[in-house]
Write a protein that holds these residues in place. Structure first.
Motif, PDB file in Angstrom:
ATOM      1  N   ASN A  53       0.844  -1.191   0.000  1.00  0.00           N
ATOM      2  CA  ASN A  53       0.000   0.000   0.000  1.00  0.00           C
ATOM      3  C   ASN A  53       0.885   1.249   0.000  1.00  0.00           C
ATOM      4  O   ASN A  53       2.128   1.162   0.024  1.00  0.00           O
ATOM      5  N   THR A  54       0.246   2.405  -0.047  1.00  0.00           N
ATOM      6  CA  THR A  54       0.983   3.659  -0.138  1.00  0.00           C
ATOM      7  C   THR A  54       1.913   3.854   1.041  1.00  0.00           C
ATOM      8  O   THR A  54       3.054   4.321   0.896  1.00  0.00           O
ATOM      9  N   MET A  55       1.467   3.477   2.250  1.00  0.00           N
ATOM     10  CA  MET A  55       2.289   3.657   3.439  1.00  0.00           C
ATOM     11  C   MET A  55       3.539   2.771   3.410  1.00  0.00           C
ATOM     12  O   MET A  55       4.626   3.200   3.827  1.00  0.00           O
ATOM     13  N   ALA A  56       3.403   1.536   2.935  1.00  0.00           N
ATOM     14  CA  ALA A  56       4.571   0.654   2.840  1.00  0.00           C
ATOM     15  C   ALA A  56       5.576   1.209   1.854  1.00  0.00           C
ATOM     16  O   ALA A  56       6.790   1.163   2.076  1.00  0.00           O
ATOM     17  N   ARG A  57       5.067   1.740   0.765  1.00  0.00           N
ATOM     18  CA  ARG A  57       5.944   2.344  -0.236  1.00  0.00           C
ATOM     19  C   ARG A  57       6.688   3.537   0.358  1.00  0.00           C
ATOM     20  O   ARG A  57       7.891   3.710   0.143  1.00  0.00           O
ATOM     21  N   ALA A  58       5.988   4.365   1.124  1.00  0.00           N
ATOM     22  CA  ALA A  58       6.614   5.545   1.715  1.00  0.00           C
ATOM     23  C   ALA A  58       7.627   5.171   2.792  1.00  0.00           C
ATOM     24  O   ALA A  58       8.645   5.848   2.965  1.00  0.00           O
ATOM     25  N   LEU A  59       7.376   4.072   3.510  1.00  0.00           N
ATOM     26  CA  LEU A  59       8.250   3.681   4.622  1.00  0.00           C
ATOM     27  C   LEU A  59       9.464   2.880   4.158  1.00  0.00           C
ATOM     28  O   LEU A  59      10.586   3.140   4.609  1.00  0.00           O
ATOM     29  N   GLY A  92      10.328   1.704   0.679  1.00  0.00           N
ATOM     30  CA  GLY A  92      10.979   1.843  -0.624  1.00  0.00           C
ATOM     31  C   GLY A  92       9.979   2.043  -1.735  1.00  0.00           C
ATOM     32  O   GLY A  92       8.814   1.665  -1.619  1.00  0.00           O
ATOM     33  N   ASP A  93      10.442   2.623  -2.817  1.00  0.00           N
ATOM     34  CA  ASP A  93       9.571   2.924  -3.947  1.00  0.00           C
ATOM     35  C   ASP A  93       9.441   1.687  -4.836  1.00  0.00           C
ATOM     36  O   ASP A  93      10.052   1.582  -5.897  1.00  0.00           O
ATOM     37  N   PHE A  94       8.617   0.741  -4.379  1.00  0.00           N
ATOM     38  CA  PHE A  94       8.488  -0.539  -5.071  1.00  0.00           C
ATOM     39  C   PHE A  94       8.136  -0.413  -6.561  1.00  0.00           C
ATOM     40  O   PHE A  94       8.687  -1.144  -7.387  1.00  0.00           O
ATOM     41  N   PRO A  95       7.214   0.483  -6.947  1.00  0.00           N
ATOM     42  CA  PRO A  95       6.855   0.546  -8.365  1.00  0.00           C
ATOM     43  C   PRO A  95       8.024   0.871  -9.288  1.00  0.00           C
ATOM     44  O   PRO A  95       8.016   0.466 -10.455  1.00  0.00           O
ATOM     45  N   SER A  96       9.013   1.603  -8.778  1.00  0.00           N
ATOM     46  CA  SER A  96      10.138   1.992  -9.631  1.00  0.00           C
ATOM     47  C   SER A  96      11.202   0.905  -9.725  1.00  0.00           C
ATOM     48  O   SER A  96      12.142   1.011 -10.520  1.00  0.00           O
ATOM     49  N   MET A  97      11.071  -0.157  -8.921  1.00  0.00           N
ATOM     50  CA  MET A  97      12.086  -1.210  -8.907  1.00  0.00           C
ATOM     51  C   MET A  97      11.822  -2.240  -9.998  1.00  0.00           C
ATOM     52  O   MET A  97      10.671  -2.581 -10.267  1.00  0.00           O
ATOM     53  N   PRO A  98      12.865  -2.793 -10.615  1.00  0.00           N
ATOM     54  CA  PRO A  98      12.670  -3.948 -11.493  1.00  0.00           C
ATOM     55  C   PRO A  98      12.062  -5.096 -10.695  1.00  0.00           C
ATOM     56  O   PRO A  98      12.330  -5.224  -9.495  1.00  0.00           O
ATOM     57  N   PRO A  99      11.235  -5.919 -11.307  1.00  0.00           N
ATOM     58  CA  PRO A  99      10.580  -7.007 -10.561  1.00  0.00           C
ATOM     59  C   PRO A  99      11.545  -7.888  -9.784  1.00  0.00           C
ATOM     60  O   PRO A  99      11.236  -8.314  -8.668  1.00  0.00           O
ATOM     61  N   GLU A 100      12.717  -8.173 -10.350  1.00  0.00           N
ATOM     62  CA  GLU A 100      13.653  -9.061  -9.663  1.00  0.00           C
ATOM     63  C   GLU A 100      14.245  -8.431  -8.404  1.00  0.00           C
ATOM     64  O   GLU A 100      14.821  -9.132  -7.562  1.00  0.00           O
ATOM     65  N   GLU A 101      14.124  -7.107  -8.253  1.00  0.00           N
ATOM     66  CA  GLU A 101      14.642  -6.446  -7.060  1.00  0.00           C
ATOM     67  C   GLU A 101      13.561  -6.251  -5.999  1.00  0.00           C
ATOM     68  O   GLU A 101      13.877  -5.843  -4.870  1.00  0.00           O
ATOM     69  N   ARG A 102      12.311  -6.538  -6.336  1.00  0.00           N
ATOM     70  CA  ARG A 102      11.242  -6.437  -5.345  1.00  0.00           C
ATOM     71  C   ARG A 102      11.206  -7.734  -4.534  1.00  0.00           C
ATOM     72  O   ARG A 102      10.300  -8.548  -4.628  1.00  0.00           O
ATOM     73  N   ASN A 103      12.232  -7.888  -3.744  1.00  0.00           N
ATOM     74  CA  ASN A 103      12.439  -9.078  -2.928  1.00  0.00           C
ATOM     75  C   ASN A 103      13.110  -8.621  -1.650  1.00  0.00           C
ATOM     76  O   ASN A 103      14.094  -7.871  -1.682  1.00  0.00           O
TER      77      ASN A 103
END
Length: 296
Positions: free
Chosen positions: A136-142, A144-155
Motif C-alpha cells: 500500500n501507499t504507506m509501505a511504499r513511503a516507509l 521503498g519505492d516498489f513501483p520503480s524497482m525492477p521485478p527481480e529487485e522487489r524481494n
C-alpha cells in the motif's frame, strides 16, 4: 541446492553448537578433535546406532522415520522451527507438490483492496522466496519505492543485502539480515529444487560477504512478530511493531504490517509519513498482481 549436502551441513552445525556437559554427558580427555558433540555421543542421546546416524548425516538416510527424526531433534535441542526444517530436509515434499508450489503467485484483487484501505498502516504482501508482491501507499513511503524497482529487485532479501539504503533504514541491520537468511533457509529446506531460489542465493552469495557468512551458519527461524527500529530519511527514527499474518487461502502468501504504539512519537511520525505518501504519485508496477519475474 543439493539436499544431501544441506542435511549434512545442518546436522553438523547443530552438533557443533552443543558440548557434552550441555546435555549431561561426561567429558573424557582435554583435547577433542571436533567442536561440539561427537557423532557417537549424539547417537547415544537419540537412541540410534552410530552407523545409522552417520548415514543420515551424510545424506543417506532414505526412509528415515519421523520418530527417529524427533529423537535426533530432541538430542540436538532443536527449536520447533529447526525440527520442521530437519524433517523437510530428510523427508522432502513430493516433487509434484513442489512443482505446483512454484507456479507464479498471484495477489487477489480483494487482498490489494484490503491493504489499500489500511491508510494509516504500512502493509505489504510477501510470497515465496520473500518476493514482495503487493503493497500500500504507506509501505511504499516507509520501505521503498516498489513501483520503480525492477521485478527481480522487489524481494526482501535482495533489498536488505543489495539495496544501498538498507543499512541506513534498519537500525539493527545485522538482526534483520539474520532474520531474512533464516527464512530463506526454511524455503530451501521445503523445496531445494527451486531454481529461482538457488539463483537468488547464488547472486547474494557472490555480491554480499555478509550473506555468504550468514548462509553458511544454517540458522533457521520463523519470527512472525516483533519490534523494528527504522531510520527513515525524511522523518527520522521510528520504533514500530510488526506482525506477519499467514493467509491460509493463499498458499505461501503472508501479510506484513507495521504499526506504532498509540500516542507515541513514532505514531506521530507515521501520521506525517501518511500525509507525505498521499502527495506522491501512485504509479503501479507493470504487473501488480503477479510475480512474473521472481527474484534471481
Amino acid at each position: 541446492m543439493d539436499r544431501r549436502a544441506e542435511i549434512s551441513e545442518f546436522l553438523r552445525s547443530r552438533r557443533a553448537r552443543l558440548k557434552p556437559e550441555d546435555v549431561g554427558l561426561p567429558v573424557f580427555g582435554r583435547h577433542r578433535r571436533v567442536p561440539g558433540l561427537r557423532r557417537e555421543e549424539l547417537a547415544q542421546l537419540a537412541g540410534v546406532s552410530v552407523a545409522y546416524y552417520t548415514r543420515l548425516e551424510q545424506g543417506n538416510g532414505q526412509n528415515v522415520s519421523t520418530e527417529v527424526l524427533d529423537a535426533i531433534a530432541r538430542a540436538l535441542r532443536l527449536s520447533d522451527t529447526e525440527r520442521e526444517h530437519l524433517i523437510h530436509l530428510a523427508k522432502p515434499t513430493q516433487k509434484k507438490k513442489r512443482a505446483a508450489a512454484r507456479a507464479a503467485q498471484r495477489v487477489r484483487p480483494q487482498l490489494q483492496h484490503l491493504i489499500d484501505a489500511m491508510t494509516g498502516v504500512p502493509a505489504f504482501l510477501v510470497g515465496r522466496r520473500l518476493d514482495i508482491l503487493g503493497w500500500n501507499t504507506m509501505a511504499r513511503a516507509l520501505l521503498g519505492d516498489f513501483p520503480s524497482m525492477p521485478p527481480e529487485e522487489r524481494n526482501m532479501a535482495w533489498m536488505v543485502f543489495l539495496h544501498p539504503g538498507a543499512r541506513e533504514l534498519y537500525v539493527d541491520w545485522e538482526s534483520k539480515a539474520v532474520e531474512v537468511v533464516s527464512i530463506l533457509r526454511l524455503c530451501a529446506g521445503y523445496d531445494p529444487d527451486d531454481h529461482q531460489l538457488s539463483a537468488l542465493v547464488g547472486e547474494l552469495s557472490v555480491k554480499s560477504d555478509t550473506f555468504r557468512r550468514l548462509w553458511a551458519a544454517h540458522t533457521v527461524q520463523d519470527k512472525g512478530h516483533g519490534i523494528k527500529r527504522l531510520h527513515h530519511p525524511l522523518i527520522g527514527e521510528l520504533t514500530l511493531a510488526y506482525e506477519t499474518l499467514r493467509l491460509p487461502g493463499d498458499q505461501d502468501l503472508s501479510l506484513v504490517t507495521y504499526h506504532a504504539e498509540p500516542g507515541s512519537a513514532s505514531a506521530e511520525s507515521l501520521g506525517l509519513l501518511a500525509q507525505w505518501g498521499v502527495d506522491q504519485p501512485t504509479d503501479e508496477p507493470t504487473e501488480p498482481s503477479t510475480s512474473s519475474s521472481p527474484a534471481r
